[in-house]
Scaffold this active site. Structure first.
Site, PDB file in Angstrom:
ATOM      1  CG  ASP A  75      -0.054   0.019   2.819  1.00 17.98           C
ATOM      2  OD1 ASP A  75       0.895  -0.605   2.440  1.00 17.98           O
ATOM      3  OD2 ASP A  75      -0.371   1.238   3.521  1.00 17.98           O
ATOM      4  CG  ASP A  78       3.158  -0.447   5.432  1.00 19.43           C
ATOM      5  OD1 ASP A  78       3.240  -1.082   4.008  1.00 19.43           O
ATOM      6  OD2 ASP A  78       2.703  -0.267   5.774  1.00 19.43           O
ATOM      7  CE1 TYR A 227      -4.581   3.245   4.394  1.00 24.29           C
ATOM      8  CE2 TYR A 227      -2.817   0.832   4.873  1.00 24.29           C
ATOM      9  CZ  TYR A 227      -3.465   2.062   4.408  1.00 24.29           C
ATOM     10  OH  TYR A 227      -2.355   2.646   3.805  1.00 24.29           O
ATOM     11  CD  GLU A 472       4.113   5.399   4.682  1.00 27.05           C
ATOM     12  OE1 GLU A 472       3.904   4.158   4.761  1.00 27.05           O
ATOM     13  OE2 GLU A 472       3.538   6.134   6.219  1.00 27.05           O
TER      14      GLU A 472
END
Length: 620
Positions: A75, A78, A227, A472
Site C-alpha cells: 500500500d 511498508d 486502516y 510516505e
C-alpha cells in the site's frame, strides 16, 4: 512609497512562487505516476517490469492458509498488503481509464494503466476463492513496522486474514466489488472473457457484503491501527451498487441506490472528504451523473438529493459553500496532517469529472454563493495538481522524480535500501533501521512518480525519512491522479462524457469496428506466408464475435523450425499454438513444419483481424 511597496510585493511573490508562471508537462507527470505502481508490485514481476531495482517478493503469501495470495500491491512504504486501500486504488485507476481512456491512449499510457489495474484484479480473483470468502490482508502492520527490510527478503509474519459469513466485512467486500465492477468496464472490449469474470466476482462480492453485514476491521482486527473503517460500510454498499449499475446496466442496482440512498446516508451527508474510507462523495458524483444522463426514472427525487450533496462537496472545495474546506496559505486543500495529499488527489479527480459531467449536460454548479461555471471546477483541479508539481511556496514537487526539487528521503523501505540486485547482503529486521532508515543521504533507488504525504497546514515540509506523515507515499495518492493528469494533458477540447465510455483496445491507430473481409492475406516473410479468414460469426449480448482461421504456410524447400510469431491486437482466446510470454510458436507436439505444408490456428474476438507477423524462424 506605494510604488516601492508594489515592486517589493511582486518580488516577494516571485520568490515565494518561483515556478508559478511556468507550465507543467502533465504527460510526463502521468508517465512517471504510473511507474510508482510498478515499484509497489508484490509477487513475481513480469519481464516488462520497468522499475528494475525491484525484484520478486511475497512468493509464499497465502501458503499457510492453503490459498495462493501471491501478487497485488504494497500500500505505501511498508510491505503489508491491505485489501481496503488496494481495492480503492484499483477502483480509482479504473474510473480514470473509463473517463479518460482516450486521453491516456494519446499519451501512450493506456496500456500501462490497464496493466496496473490488472495487477490488482488478478490478485483479487485469487483473494476471492469462494463467493462468501475474501482475503483482506497479508502480513500485519505491527510486525512489519518493527522491521525495516526490502520486500524481496522480508522476514516478517505473512499471515493471511479473511472475512466470511461468521466474520463479515461489508466495507471491504463492497469496495472490492466496486473495483471488480469498474475494472470489468475497462476490459469489456479488449478482453471480454476476463471482463465477464470480473463482473461475476463483483456480483458475488456485493451479495456477500449486503447479506452478511459488518465492519471488516471488527473481523480483521489487525487492520484497526492502520486502516480503520471509521465511516462504516453503508457508503461502500452504495458505492458498489453504483459501479455495478454502471458495469451491468442492471436495474436492480439502480433501484438499490434509490431505495437505500436516504437510509444509508447517501443523501444526508454533506461531505468534506473522499478517500479509501469515506466514499459518499464518490457515490454522490456517480449518482448525479446517472441523473444528468436521464437514467433516474422513478428515483429522480432521491437522485436529486444525491446531486445536491455532490454540488455541496464541489462548492466547499471552491470556497463557495456555507461549510468550506480548509486550505493552506499556498492554496492546497488541507484535511489532516498525516498524508493529506490523498485527499487532494481524490478531490481533484471528482472536480475534474464533475466539471465534464456538468459541461456534457450543459449545466452549471449550484452553490450558496451563486451559479458556478463547470470550467471553474477544472481550474480548481489544475491548481491542486500544479501545487503538487511545484507551484507552491517551497517550490517543491511532491511527486518524486518530477522537476528539480523533490523529496530525496522518502519513507519507503524498498527505495531507501540498496537494491537486492546491486548488493545481496542480507538486511536484518532491526539492522535495516540502523543502517538504512537512519541515513541522512538520498534514497539509493528513485521512487519515480510517487506522491508523498505532502506539506502541513502552513505549507511547511521536512524531507526526512522518519517524517512518515509527510514523506510516505501511497498507491491511493497516485490512483486518482491518473485521470486528472490525462485530462489536463488534453487541454480544454470539448467532448461528451455521456457517450458510452468504454476504453478502446490499445492499438497504434483508431480501428473501426466493422465486418472484416472474408479473406485477409496478412503478410509474407521470406518463405513463410500467413493468410487469415473468417469461418463464422455470431451475436451475443448485442456484440458481434468472429472466429478467425489463420493459416501459416511453409513455402520453402526445407522444413521450418523454431518458428516465432508476433500477434498484436488480439482481444480473445486463441487455440493451436504454444505460447511463451508474448511470443507464439509451433504447438508442442509439432517439432517442425515440412516443406509445402501449412499450420492452422484459430482465435475469437469482436473486431478486425489481429496483426500476425513472423518474428523469427530457422530452416532445417
Amino acid at each position: 512609497m506605494e510604488k516601492f511597496a508594489s515592486v517589493a510585493a511582486l518580488l516577494l511573490l516571485l520568490l515565494c512562487f518561483p515556478v508559478a508562471f511556468s507550465g507543467h508537462d502533465y504527460g510526463q507527470a502521468l508517465s512517471k505516476s504510473l511507474l510508482f505502481f510498478e515499484a509497489q508490485r508484490s509477487g513475481v514481476l513480469p519481464r516488462n517490469q520497468r522499475v528494475t531495482w525491484r525484484s520478486h517478493s511475497g512468493l509464499t503469501d497465502g501458503k499457510s492458509s492453503g490459498v495462493n495470495l501471491v501478487g497485488g500491491y504494497y500500500d505505501a512504504g511498508d510491505n503489508v498488503k491491505f485489501g481496503l486501500p488496494m481495492a480503492f486504488t484499483v477502483t480509482m485507476m479504473a474510473w480514470s481509464v473509463i473517463e479518460y481512456g482516450n486521453q491516456l491512449q494519446v499519451n501512450g499510457e493506456l496500456g500501462n494503466s490497464i496493466d496496473a489495474i490488472k495487477w490488482g484484479t488478478d490478485y483479487f480473483i485469487k483473494a476471492h476463492p469462494e463467493p462468501n470468502v475474501l482475503y483482506g490482508e497479508v502480513g500485519d502492520g505491527n510486525t512489519d513496522h518493527y522491521c525495516w527490510q526490502r520486500p524481496e527478503e522480508m522476514t516478517t509474519d505473512r499471515k493471511a486474514y479473511r472475512i466470511d459469513p461468521s466474520n463479515p466485512g461489508s466495507d471491504l467486500a463492497g469496495e472490492t466489488a466496486a473495483a471488480m465492477a469498474a475494472a470489468s468496464i475497462v476490459f469489456r472490449r479488449s478482453n471480454p472473457v476476463y471482463s465477464r469474470l470480473l463482473l461475476t466476482h463483483a456480483y458475488q462480492l456485493f451479495d456477500f457484503a449486503d447479506k452478511y453485514r459488518g465492519k471488516y476491521d471488527s473481523s480483521i482486527t489487525v487492520a484497526q491501527k492502520y486502516y480503520r473503517s471509521v465511516s462504516g460500510y453503508n457508503d461502500e454498499l452504495l458505492w458498489a451498487a453504483a459501479w455495478l449499475y454502471q458495469a451491468s446496466n442492471n436495474q436492480f442496482y439502480l433501484d438499490y441506490l434509490g431505495r437505500n440512498g436516504d437510509a444509508m446516508g447517501g443523501t444526508g451527508w454533506s461531505m468534506t472528504e473522499f478517500g479509501w474510507d469515506v466514499k459518499y462523495a464518490g457515490v454522490q458524483t456517480l449518482v448525479a451523473k446517472f441523473l444528468m444522463q436521464g437514467k433516474a426514472g422513478r428515483h429522480a427525487p432521491v437522485f436529486r438529493k444525491f446531486q445536491e450533496k455532490a454540488d455541496s462537496f464541489m462548492c466547499s472545495l471552491l470556497g463557495k459553500s456555507s461549510r468550506n474546506i480548509q486550505k493552506t496559505p499556498g492554496g492546497l486543500i488541507f484535511r489532516q496532517r498525516w498524508n493529506n495529499m490523498q485527499f487532494v488527489t481524490s478531490a481533484s479527480f471528482l472536480t475534474t469529472v464533475y466539471s465534464d459531467y456538468l459541461t456534457s449536460s450543459r449545466s452549471n454548479l449550484r452553490c450558496a454563493a451563486g451559479n458556478v461555471a463547470p470550467s471553474q471546477l477544472l481550474s480548481f483541479a489544475k491548481s491542486q495538481v500544479d501545487y503538487i508539481l511545484g507551484d507552491n511556496p517551497r517550490a517543491t514537487s511532491y511527486m518524486v522524480g518530477y522537476g528539480n526539487n523533490f523529496p530525496q528521503r522518502v519513507h519507503h523501505r524498498g527505495s531507501s535500501i540498496v537494491s537486492v540486485k546491486v548488493d545481496r547482503t542480507f538486511v536484518t529486521c532491526r539492522g535495516g533501521y540502523a543502517t538504512w532508515f537512519s541515513r541522512k543521504g538520498s534514497d539509493p533507488n528513485l521512487l519515480t512518480g510517487a506522491i508523498v504525504g505532502g506539506p502541513d497546514a502552513y505549507d511547511n515540509f521536512a524531507d526526512r525519512r522518519d517524517n512518515y506523515e509527510q514523506t510516505e507515499p501511497a498507491t491511493y495518492n497516485n490512483a486518482p491522479l491518473l485521470g486528472v493528469l490525462a485530462r489536463l494533458s488534453s487541454g480544454h477540447s470539448g467532448y461528451s462524457q455521456f457517450l458510452p465510455v468504454v476504453p478502446a483496445p490499445v492499438v497504434r491507430r483508431p480501428m473501426p469496428i466493422r465486418r472484416p473481409k472474408v479473406t485477409t492475406p496478412v503478410r509474407a516473410s521470406g518463405p513463410v506466408a500467413i493468410v487469415q479468414r473468417i469461418t463464422s460469426s455470431w451475436v451475443s449480448k448485442g456484440r458481434t464475435y468472429y472466429r478467425y482461421s489463420t493459416t501459416v504456410i511453409n513455402k520453402s524447400s526445407r522444413p521450418l523450425k523454431s518458428l516465432n510469431l508476433s500477434i498484436k491486437n488480439l482481444y480473445g482466446p486463441i487455440w493451436g499454438l504454444s505460447r511463451s510470454g508474448n511470443s507464439f510458436g509451433l504447438p508442442s507436439w509439432m517439432h517442425s513444419l515440412p516443406s509445402g505444408k501449412s499450420l492452422e490456428f484459430v482465435y475469437i474476438h469482436s473486431t478486425t483481424p489481429a496483426n500476425v507477423a513472423v518474428s523469427s524462424y530457422t530452416l532445417a
